[in-house]
Design an enzyme around this catalytic site. Structure first.
Site, PDB file in Angstrom:
ATOM      1  CG  ASP A   9      21.907  19.637   7.194  1.00 36.02           C
ATOM      2  OD1 ASP A   9      22.085  19.232   6.039  1.00 36.02           O
ATOM      3  OD2 ASP A   9      20.989  19.199   7.927  1.00 36.02           O
TER       4      ASP A   9
ATOM      5  CD  GLU B 297      11.559  18.113  14.649  1.00 37.59           C
ATOM      6  OE1 GLU B 297      11.721  18.914  13.722  1.00 37.59           O
ATOM      7  OE2 GLU B 297      11.483  16.879  14.464  1.00 37.59           O
TER       8      GLU B 297
HETATM    9  N1  ADE Z   1      17.386  16.170   7.412  1.00 37.71           N
HETATM   10  C1  ADE Z   1      18.118  17.198   7.892  1.00 37.71           C
HETATM   11  N2  ADE Z   1      19.273  17.322   7.216  1.00 37.71           N
HETATM   12  C2  ADE Z   1      19.267  16.343   6.274  1.00 37.71           C
HETATM   13  C3  ADE Z   1      20.195  15.945   5.281  1.00 37.71           C
HETATM   14  N3  ADE Z   1      21.352  16.585   5.117  1.00 37.71           N
HETATM   15  N4  ADE Z   1      19.873  14.873   4.502  1.00 37.71           N
HETATM   16  C4  ADE Z   1      18.684  14.225   4.664  1.00 37.71           C
HETATM   17  N5  ADE Z   1      17.801  14.551   5.605  1.00 37.71           N
HETATM   18  C5  ADE Z   1      18.073  15.605   6.399  1.00 37.71           C
END
Ligand code: ADE
Length: 236
Positions: free
Chosen positions: A201, A12
């Site tokens: 995710d 980023e």
């Molecule tokens: N940042 C991106 N995905 C995450 C996740 N699954 N848990 C904590 N921080 C995150």
């Protein structure tokens, strides 16, 4: 306006750095602070690294040493709210530390001695972010959500853990590892701030594969597009 821009991922920072004009850099405490202008706005850009302590120390430098008067954090998050999907963008109107528990001395999630459980982000910055995010998300048929972001020193990669969090904080839209720490620093210094997260995710067992894939392909371009759109709208 002098804007501090923070991100927890190199991808980023690299993407935003490519657009920073007249930039020079300073190294302090294992961090590089890039000073320059972005769309005519004076900015200080820094890679916070991952987790609450790393983010808080970087935010403190931005405010105390570089005298920024606003802070924007852009990053990725795991989607946990109903209807929050990969590729969606979440704007945090409130930030909470889901792993903070000094009970019974203080109520659960309350920052001891500060008397705050949820940090509130800046309305005007959020408005500019929302329009910027919507313009990007719409082109990909994704959605923009505004609401509660939960922060803690934990990468969620387990559906049972997500269920526990939903029981505890049912309005949570997404989980990440820096936002509420930056929020606490800005709150203590009286600096307006906002936090925007792209969902990489779903914080369950698939997160381990989805997160790095998303980071490689989408995180950089999204971070730059959100920040550029935000600055264009804020400076109008
Ligand atoms: N940042 C991106 N995905 C995450 C996740 N699954 N848990 C904590 N921080 C995150």
């Amino acid at each position: 306006m002098k804007l501090g821009i923070l991100a927890a991922m190199r991808e980023e920072i690299a993407s935003i750095l490519g657009a920073l004009e007249q930039s020079h850099q300073t190294e302090i405490g294992l961090r590089t602070y890039h000073l320059g202008t972005l769309h005519g706005t004076e900015c200080v850009l820094a890679y916070s690294r991952i987790g609450k302590v790393a983010a808080a120390s970087t935010a403190t430098q931005l405010v105390d040493r570089f005298k920024v008067d606003r802070v924007l954090f852009t990053g990725l998050a795991g989607g946990v709210g109903h209807g929050v999907r990969r590729g969606d963008i979440v704007i945090g109107t409130e930030l909470i530390q889901h792993d903070l528990d000094a009970s019974p001395l203080f109520p659960r999630h309350e920052v001891p001695l500060l008397g705050v459980q949820r940090f509130i982000t800046d309305v005007l910055m959020n408005e500019a972010l929302f329009h910027s995010a919507r313009a990007i998300a719409e082109t990909k048929c994704h959605s923009v959500h505004s609401g509660l972001i939960a922060t803690g020193d934990r990468f969620f990669s387990c559906a049972d853990a997500v269920e526990d969090l939903r029981r505890l904080l049912p309005e949570t839209l997404c989980v990440e590892m820096e936002g509420a720490a930056v929020a606490q620093v800005c709150h203590e210094y009286g600096i307006p701030f906002s936090i925007v997260r792209t969902i990489s995710d779903s914080a369950d067992e698939t997160a381990v594969a989805d997160f790095p894939r998303f980071l490689k392909t989408v995180a950089g371009p999204y971070a730059l597009a959100v920040v550029e759109g935000f600055l264009r709208r804020l400076s109008r």
